[in-house]
Design an enzyme around this catalytic site. Structure first.
Site, short mmCIF file in Angstrom:
data_model
loop_
_atom_site.label_atom_id
_atom_site.label_comp_id
_atom_site.label_asym_id
_atom_site.label_seq_id
_atom_site.Cartn_x
_atom_site.Cartn_y
_atom_site.Cartn_z
N LYS A 13 1.10 -1.02 -0.43
CA LYS A 13 -0.11 0.04 -0.20
C LYS A 13 0.79 0.95 0.00
O LYS A 13 0.64 2.30 -0.53
CB LYS A 13 -1.26 -0.27 1.31
CG LYS A 13 -1.53 -0.80 1.64
CD LYS A 13 -3.12 -0.83 2.66
CE LYS A 13 -2.33 -0.96 3.79
NZ LYS A 13 -1.95 -2.28 4.30
N ARG A 88 -9.30 1.43 9.01
CA ARG A 88 -8.90 0.22 9.13
C ARG A 88 -9.68 -0.73 10.03
O ARG A 88 -9.70 -2.21 10.50
CB ARG A 88 -8.01 0.10 9.84
CG ARG A 88 -5.93 -0.86 9.44
CD ARG A 88 -5.33 -0.88 9.92
NE ARG A 88 -4.18 -0.86 9.88
CZ ARG A 88 -2.64 -0.84 9.18
NH1 ARG A 88 -2.68 0.79 8.98
NH2 ARG A 88 -1.48 -1.21 9.73
N ARG A 123 12.35 -6.25 4.44
CA ARG A 123 11.48 -4.63 4.38
C ARG A 123 12.33 -4.22 5.55
O ARG A 123 12.53 -4.36 6.66
CB ARG A 123 10.22 -4.54 5.08
CG ARG A 123 9.41 -3.32 5.01
CD ARG A 123 8.16 -2.82 4.90
NE ARG A 123 7.71 -2.80 5.79
CZ ARG A 123 5.77 -2.58 6.12
NH1 ARG A 123 5.86 -2.29 4.74
NH2 ARG A 123 5.19 -3.01 7.12
N ARG A 156 11.70 -2.33 11.01
CA ARG A 156 10.91 -2.34 11.64
C ARG A 156 10.12 -2.87 12.88
O ARG A 156 10.71 -4.26 12.50
CB ARG A 156 9.15 -1.45 11.58
CG ARG A 156 9.22 -0.18 10.72
CD ARG A 156 7.94 0.09 9.70
NE ARG A 156 6.77 -0.72 10.69
CZ ARG A 156 5.65 -0.28 9.17
NH1 ARG A 156 5.29 0.19 8.61
NH2 ARG A 156 4.44 -0.55 9.91
N ARG A 167 -0.47 -9.15 13.12
CA ARG A 167 -0.41 -8.53 12.11
C ARG A 167 -1.90 -8.84 11.41
O ARG A 167 -2.96 -7.91 11.20
CB ARG A 167 0.26 -7.22 11.95
CG ARG A 167 0.73 -6.62 12.60
CD ARG A 167 2.63 -5.70 11.75
NE ARG A 167 1.73 -4.87 11.53
CZ ARG A 167 2.66 -4.20 10.40
NH1 ARG A 167 3.85 -5.31 10.05
NH2 ARG A 167 2.29 -2.95 9.59
P1 AMP Z 1 0.88 0.75 8.81
O1 AMP Z 1 2.30 1.40 8.90
O2 AMP Z 1 -0.03 1.44 8.30
O3 AMP Z 1 1.00 -0.56 9.22
O4 AMP Z 1 0.37 1.61 10.70
C1 AMP Z 1 1.73 0.76 11.71
C2 AMP Z 1 1.19 0.74 12.96
O5 AMP Z 1 0.96 1.53 13.43
C3 AMP Z 1 -0.24 -0.46 12.67
O6 AMP Z 1 -0.10 -1.85 12.89
C4 AMP Z 1 -1.33 -0.15 13.95
O7 AMP Z 1 -1.14 -0.66 15.08
C5 AMP Z 1 -0.97 1.35 13.34
N1 AMP Z 1 -1.98 1.49 12.98
C6 AMP Z 1 -1.24 2.78 11.62
N2 AMP Z 1 -3.56 3.06 11.14
C7 AMP Z 1 -4.11 2.61 12.26
C8 AMP Z 1 -5.33 2.51 12.07
N3 AMP Z 1 -5.92 3.03 10.80
N4 AMP Z 1 -6.11 2.15 12.84
C9 AMP Z 1 -5.62 1.58 13.83
N5 AMP Z 1 -4.37 1.17 13.62
C10 AMP Z 1 -3.88 1.66 13.51
#
Ligand code: AMP
Length: 210
Positions: A13, A88, A123, A156, A167
Site C-alpha cells: 500500500k 482499518r 522490508r 521496523r 498483524r
Molecule cells: P502501518 O504502517 O500502516 O502498517 O501501521 C503500523 C501500526 O500503526 C499498525 O500495526 C497499528 O498498530 C497502527 N495503525 C496505523 N493505522 C491505523 C489505523 N487506521 N487504525 C488502527 N491502528 C493503526
C-alpha cells in the site's frame, strides 16, 4: 481524486500510494507514518499508541479518527488524497462517512498471506524520513542507507516475524470486513498481486483508467 488503499500489512500500500501520489499530484496520508512520528516525538498520542503498535494491534478508533480529521483538514488535501492504512475498521469507515470525508475509489491490493510473510522479512525503513525499501524488490542504492536522506535503514519493530503473524490476524479479523462495506457502496476495485512493483502499478493505472 480521493483514494483508499486497502490490503494486508506488507501488501504494498505504502509503495503504491507513493507512486500514485507523484502521478496524481495529491498527498498520501499514512496513519502509520503519523503515529510513528508521534511515538518518536513522545507526544501524548505517541505514548498512547506505542504499546498497540509494538504488539501488532490496532490503535483505538477514536485516536485514529482524530489524527485523520486533522490531517485531511490541511490545505494540501483540498484537491484529493490517498489514504494508506486507514480506515482499518468499520467504525473508522463509518466515522469518515459521518464527517463527510468521502472517497471515490477503494483499491484492494490482494496478496496471499505466505507472500506477505516472505516480503516483510526483507522490508527496511528509514527512521528519519519514513521511506521504505526491500532488500530484494526495492533495494536502496547503497546497502543499508536511505537514498533520500542518507540515514541508516532499520527493520521496523513490528516487522518481526511473530508480530507480522499477529498483524495479519488483526487484518483478517478487523480490516477485511471493509471489503464488503465498500463493495456495497460500489467503490471497491480489486488489484491482484503481480510479480513486481511496476506490474502492480500498471494494474492500478488500468483500474483507475489513468
Ligand atoms: P502501518 O504502517 O500502516 O502498517 O501501521 C503500523 C501500526 O500503526 C499498525 O500495526 C497499528 O498498530 C497502527 N495503525 C496505523 N493505522 C491505523 C489505523 N487506521 N487504525 C488502527 N491502528 C493503526
Amino acid at each position: 481524486m480521493k483514494i483508499i488503499m486497502l490490503g494486508a500489512p506488507g501488501a504494498g500500500k505504502g509503495t503504491q500510494a507513493g507512486i500514485l501520489s507523484w502521478k496524481l499530484g495529491i498527498p498520501t496520508i499514512s496513519t502509520g507514518n503519523i503515529l510513528r512520528a508521534a511515538v518518536k516525538a513522545g507526544t501524548p498520542v505517541g505514548l498512547q499508541a506505542k504499546s498497540y503498535m509494538d504488539g501488532g494491534k490496532l490503535v483505538p478508533d477514536d485516536v485514529i479518527i482524530g489524527i485523520l480529521a486533522e490531517a485531511l483538514a490541511g490545505p494540501d488535501c483540498a484537491k484529493g488524497y490517498i489514504l494508506d492504512g486507514v480506515p482499518r475498521t468499520i467504525p473508522q469507515a463509518e466515522a469518515m462517512e459521518e464527517q463527510g470525508l468521502d472517497v471515490d475509489v477503494v483499491l484492494d491490493l490482494e496478496v496471499p498471506d505466505e507472500v506477505i510473510v516472505a516480503r516483510m522479512s526483507g522490508r527496511r525503513v528509514c527512521p528519519a524520513c519514513g521511506a521504505t525499501y526491500h532488500i530484494q524488490n526495492a533495494p536502496p542504492k547503497t546497502e543499508g542507507v536511505c537514498d533520500g536522506c542518507g540515514a541508516k535503514l532499520i527493520v521496523r519493530a513490528d516487522d518481526a516475524p511473530e508480530t507480522v503473524l499477529d498483524r495479519l490476524h488483526t487484518y483478517h479479523e478487523q480490516t477485511e470486513p471493509l471489503l464488503a462495506f465498500y463493495e456495497a457502496r460500489g467503490k471497491l476495485r480489486t488489484v491482484n498481486n503481480q510479480p513486481s512493483i511496476e506490474a502492480i502499478t500498471a494494474e492500478i493505472y488500468r483500474t483507475l483508467e489513468i
